[in-house]
Design a protein around this motif. Structure first.
Motif, short mmCIF file in Angstrom:
data_model
loop_
_atom_site.label_atom_id
_atom_site.label_comp_id
_atom_site.label_asym_id
_atom_site.label_seq_id
_atom_site.Cartn_x
_atom_site.Cartn_y
_atom_site.Cartn_z
N ALA A 148 21.87 89.11 -17.52
CA ALA A 148 22.39 90.15 -18.42
C ALA A 148 22.33 91.53 -17.78
O ALA A 148 23.29 92.30 -17.85
CB ALA A 148 21.60 90.14 -19.74
N TYR A 192 24.82 87.75 -24.37
CA TYR A 192 23.56 87.28 -23.81
C TYR A 192 22.49 87.06 -24.88
O TYR A 192 21.62 86.22 -24.71
CB TYR A 192 23.08 88.25 -22.72
N ASP A 193 22.56 87.81 -25.95
CA ASP A 193 21.64 87.56 -27.05
C ASP A 193 21.94 86.20 -27.69
O ASP A 193 21.02 85.46 -28.06
CB ASP A 193 21.74 88.66 -28.10
N HIS A 194 23.22 85.88 -27.77
CA HIS A 194 23.61 84.57 -28.31
C HIS A 194 23.15 83.45 -27.38
O HIS A 194 22.63 82.42 -27.85
CB HIS A 194 25.13 84.53 -28.48
N ARG A 225 20.62 83.56 -25.26
CA ARG A 225 19.17 83.48 -25.34
C ARG A 225 18.73 82.74 -26.60
O ARG A 225 17.87 81.85 -26.56
CB ARG A 225 18.56 84.89 -25.33
N GLU A 226 19.31 83.11 -27.74
CA GLU A 226 18.93 82.49 -29.01
C GLU A 226 19.28 81.00 -29.03
O GLU A 226 18.48 80.17 -29.48
CB GLU A 226 19.63 83.20 -30.16
N GLU A 231 10.23 83.39 -27.82
CA GLU A 231 11.64 83.76 -27.92
C GLU A 231 12.16 84.44 -26.66
O GLU A 231 13.37 84.59 -26.48
CB GLU A 231 11.87 84.66 -29.14
N ASP A 232 11.25 84.88 -25.78
CA ASP A 232 11.70 85.46 -24.51
C ASP A 232 12.01 84.37 -23.48
O ASP A 232 12.17 84.66 -22.29
CB ASP A 232 10.67 86.43 -23.95
N ALA A 234 25.93 92.51 -24.41
CA ALA A 234 24.63 92.34 -25.07
C ALA A 234 24.69 91.24 -26.12
O ALA A 234 23.77 90.40 -26.22
CB ALA A 234 24.18 93.65 -25.71
N VAL A 235 25.76 91.21 -26.90
CA VAL A 235 25.91 90.17 -27.93
C VAL A 235 26.01 88.80 -27.29
O VAL A 235 25.41 87.83 -27.76
CB VAL A 235 27.15 90.47 -28.81
#
Length: 231
Positions: free
Chosen positions: A219, A52-54, A56-57, A80-81, A49-50
């Motif tokens: 993800a 893929y969040d990185h 994405r951001e 942001e999506d 999760a971390v």
């Protein structure tokens, strides 16, 4: 005989107690192993999760910087999506038509090669599951019934996304990534199912008639694969 019987009973209770203690230790060991596995699974899922969040951001920030000056001119916004939404129908299509306007062709000619150049970077490309072109319409369609209007708008939204997909796929600037695009790029008509609302919670028909480019990462697939390996 009584002392012998008493001794036998004591021995039986002692054996039973030893057995129960042994079983308790086995159950405690099983519970401990289960808790350790759950913690390992939770930690690994958190890592995914971390990651893929990185991704994405980082991708969102790079797209935002790249197109910051262009989005207002194009009547578009970035979320942001990882969706870029073109919301000015008059720049894209004639009302009720799926033929790209000359203005929108020029926008796509400028936008898509730069967009693809970012997506195809080594930091992002391995994590991209799908690049979606979505077509959206408003609810109206003359005096037709609501059901018929929805179906007609579905056909229109699908035709518009196919037109956009065909145009960007034919660009000379994307030839080096053509095979990857064919594997990842999709056209999705959604009719009036996802309208945009104004600040008063009323449907904004103008902004609802839009075309969006969206990135979907793998993800979910990565987490599902992780869960399978932990079974």
């Amino acid at each position: 005989m009584s002392p012998d019987l008493s001794q036998t009973e004591d021995d039986s209770w002692s054996s039973l107690s030893d057995l129960m203690a042994g079983l308790m230790m086995v159950f405690l060991l099983i519970a401990l192993v289960f808790m350790v596995n759950v913690e390992i699974q939770r930690h690994q899922m958190k890592q995914v999760a971390v990651l893929y969040d990185h991704v994405r951001e980082q991708l969102y920030n790079e797209l935002k910087i790249e197109f910051a000056d262009d989005l207002p001119v194009w009547g578009a916004i970035i979320r942001e999506d990882l969706s870029i939404s073109f919301q000015r129908e008059s720049l894209m299509f004639a009302h009720g038509s799926s033929e790209l306007s000359v203005e929108f062709e020029q926008i796509l000619l400028d936008f898509f090669p730069r967009y693809l150049n970012i997506l195809s970077k080594s930091d992002y490309k391995p994590h991209i599951e799908e690049v979606r072109i979505e077509g959206h319409t408003s609810e109206g369609w003359g005096a037709k019934s609501k059901d018929e209007a929805y179906i007609l708008n579905m056909s229109l939204s699908q035709s518009r996304t196919k037109s956009a997909l065909a145009f960007v796929l034919a660009l000379d600037q994307v030839k080096s990534e053509k095979a990857w695009l064919i594997d990842k790029l999709t056209a999705n008509g959604l009719s009036s199912s996802k309208p945009i609302y104004d600040k008063n919670h009323n449907i904004d028909e103008g902004k609802s008639r839009r075309v969006e480019f969206k990135v979907r990462t793998d993800a979910e697939h990565a987490i599902a694969t992780l869960l399978d390996t932990l079974k």
